[in-house]
Enzyme design. Structure first.
Site, PDB file in Angstrom:
ATOM      1  CD  GLU A 153     -19.794  33.120  -9.717  1.00 42.00           C
ATOM      2  OE1 GLU A 153     -20.555  33.867  -9.797  1.00 42.00           O
ATOM      3  OE2 GLU A 153     -19.052  33.162  -8.852  1.00 42.00           O
TER       4      GLU A 153
ATOM      5  NE  ARG B 249     -10.521  23.946  -0.593  1.00 38.50           N
ATOM      6  CZ  ARG B 249     -11.133  25.233  -1.306  1.00 38.50           C
ATOM      7  NH1 ARG B 249     -12.122  26.040  -0.729  1.00 38.50           N
ATOM      8  NH2 ARG B 249     -10.792  25.749  -1.891  1.00 38.50           N
TER       9      ARG B 249
ATOM     10  CE  LYS C 276     -14.815  29.134 -10.079  1.00 36.51           C
ATOM     11  NZ  LYS C 276     -15.980  29.182 -10.780  1.00 36.51           N
TER      12      LYS C 276
END
Length: 551
Positions: A31, A256, A266
């Site tokens: 994104e 992850r 983020k």
């Protein structure tokens, strides 16, 4: 990828062998609401690496469904980062390119009785959703007629309603044990300008609706994501099936990447930037790809590090020292060796001829003889490191002190004869003598010294600034949920940056941004791309020389 334990590779191999797929297509779908960080590097290496291995394709797709948080700046930065890491995408795509298609699929869901327009507020929707132990309850708007839903959804698109006043929800099961399946929101109203579609739309699809449709439109065969999306997989499959998509991608989750003392969010990284804790997204202390690049990390080191962490379902934290290990491994054969004095102390060699300058020969990189030789000027006045001298040394201190002799790297033995201080008692200069018989490489065997120190010639030295970094986050458990009283900002290290002024050898006068060197005894350094000027070079310390890390 070179770790055969990679379970995703096994799935892909089998799918090709059984003929389920003729060609592998993956995608990397960030994104554009921030800069990529080292965690994204894992996803990039897995998606691009596996597709490359099986001669497949990888798309770079921007999941740009939330105009309030997204920006062209982030789109450009992400493209640069992926290229810098060494990968090329086959197609550059945007979820927003498919908005019309997504809208039509949502209309299809309404016609099938699988979606409805809901007037509940976001708070009410949360309240009605239930908990992990209690089922949710149905919205009073759940049984609107097909005609009413079609009419309202079209009017939502036409901009007749305020932002946030209505949503389109999937009609699945308010009692599902998986909360994601309790009539999830598919569209919301947001009168916001979009970086790609401008003012064309005022309704935007939710990620969980847009993502599977984007994958299906692009013919993605394996939709690889991290394990936090595992609970979303039933919804992913539901959207593909109920929207009657021709292609049916398979979602596969992997653990992850977490690294000790490193923020991997983020949202938190944006906060560090917005609140001025760091000098932008590319601050060399940041775990962003652009921050690591500016600090001097290499794409090869990052790729090798990610491969070494492997691909599995677990998400344990990797020691930050492991990443530094791969940087040293990559740079030790590439980086020229040179000398830099970070905290200078002047030394006058009293018995050296006043106007003489001699050029000493040294290998550019002893571990890589092909890099050739360099010449180092030497004369009567030099700078040494301030902490290479002690007036009253402890036992086993082998560097310079009054009456002691040390070797100057590539040069001669010198002995400290006199210490000169200013009116405050601060040491400002040392008077030394040298022994001309002891020149490096001369085969001198008369006596041994225990210490070797580095130096730069005072007459020819070039001033430089050095930035020395410590971890930005001090607390080991940053990746754990923060306790009530503290936020992650309480763990920001106030001493994460130290700036010192010193000197470099004259052979470095023409360095360029991102040039990398190994400074004798100090570590690996890279020329800063943002703050270096014609008149002053700024170096970022990438990593120190020593590592306790063992693979």
């Amino acid at each position: 990828m070179d770790h055969n334990s990679n379970f995703i590779r096994s799935i892909i191999k089998e799918d090709l062998e059984t003929g389920k797929h003729k060609e592998i297509i993956t995608r990397f779908p960030p994104e554009p609401n921030g800069y990529l960080h080292i965690g994204h590097a894992k996803s990039i290496v897995i998606n691009f690496g596996l597709a490359d291995e099986f001669n497949g394709k990888t798309n770079l797709r921007f999941d740009d469904t939330n105009p309030l948080k997204e920006d062209q700046e982030y789109v450009d930065a992400i493209k640069e980062d992926v290229k810098w890491l060494g990968y090329e995408w086959d197609e550059l795509c945007f979820a927003s390119d498919y908005f019309e298609e997504m809208y039509n699929r949502a209309v299809l869901l309404i016609k099938k009785g699988k979606a409805y327009v809901d007037d509940l507020t976001p708070e009410q929707i949360r309240e009605y959703r239930g908990t992990l132990t209690e089922p949710g309850k149905e919205s009073p708007y759940r049984n609107r007629s097909l005609e009413e839903n079609l009419d309202l959804f079209e009017r939502m698109r036409n901009g007749e309603f305020e932002s946030g006043s209505k949503v389109l929800r999937a009609k699945i099961d308010m009692a599902s044990p998986n909360i994601n399946m309790r009539d999830p929101v598919l569209y919301r109203i947001s009168h916001a300008r979009h970086h790609n579609t401008g003012d064309k739309w005022c309704i935007y699809p939710m990620y969980d609706f847009a993502h599977p449709i984007g994958d299906a439109i692009e013919g993605v065969t394996h939709s690889l994501c991290t394990t936090e999306f595992e609970d979303h997989r039933p919804l992913y499959d539901w959207v593909i099936k109920e929207c009657e998509m021709e292609n049916q991608p398979q979602q596969i989750e992997f653990g992850r990447l977490n690294i000790t003392n490193t923020v991997m969010s983020k949202r938190k990284l944006k906060q560090l930037v917005d609140e001025g804790y760091v000098d932008g997204w590319d601050d060399p202390r940041m775990p962003t790809i652009s921050g690591l690049r500016r600090r001097g990390y290499t794409p090869e080191a990052i790729r090798e590090f990610v491969k070494a962490t492997g691909v599995s379902k677990s998400s344990g934290a990797v020691d930050a020292a492991m990443l530094e290990h791969f940087v040293r491994e990559d740079l030790k054969l590439k980086a020229p060796r040179t000398m830099a004095v970070l905290r200078p102390l002047k030394v006058v060699i009293a018995n050296y001829p006043e106007d003489q300058v001699e050029l000493l020969d040294a290998e550019i990189n002893p571990e890589n003889p092909e890099m050739g030789m360099r010449q180092i000027p030497f004369s009567r006045e030099i700078y040494i490191e301030r902490d290479d001298f002690m007036e009253n040394p402890p036992k086993k201190y082998f560097r310079l002190f009054p009456g002691n002799e040390v070797r100057l790297k590539h040069a001669y033995f010198i002995r400290c004869e006199e210490v000169i201080k200013d009116e405050n008692g601060e040491i400002i200069e040392l008077r030394c003598t040298y022994d001309p018989e002891t020149k490096s490489g001369s085969g001198f065997t008369g006596r041994k010294v225990k210490g070797t120190i580095h130096w730069v010639d005072a007459k020819h030295a070039i001033p430089a600034e050095f930035r020395l970094y410590e971890p930005l986050i001090t607390d080991e458990d940053e990746n754990e949920e923060e306790n009530e009283e503290k936020t992650f900002l309480d763990y920001v290290n106030p001493n994460s940056l130290e700036t010192v002024q010193g000197f470099i050898e004259p052979n470095m006068k023409d360095v360029k941004p991102y040039d990398k060197f190994q400074f004798f005894r100090h570590g690996y350094f890279s020329v800063d791309s943002k703050h270096s000027t014609k008149d002053k070079t700024v170096f970022n310390r990438i990593v120190s020389l020593k590592s306790s890390f063992k693979l």
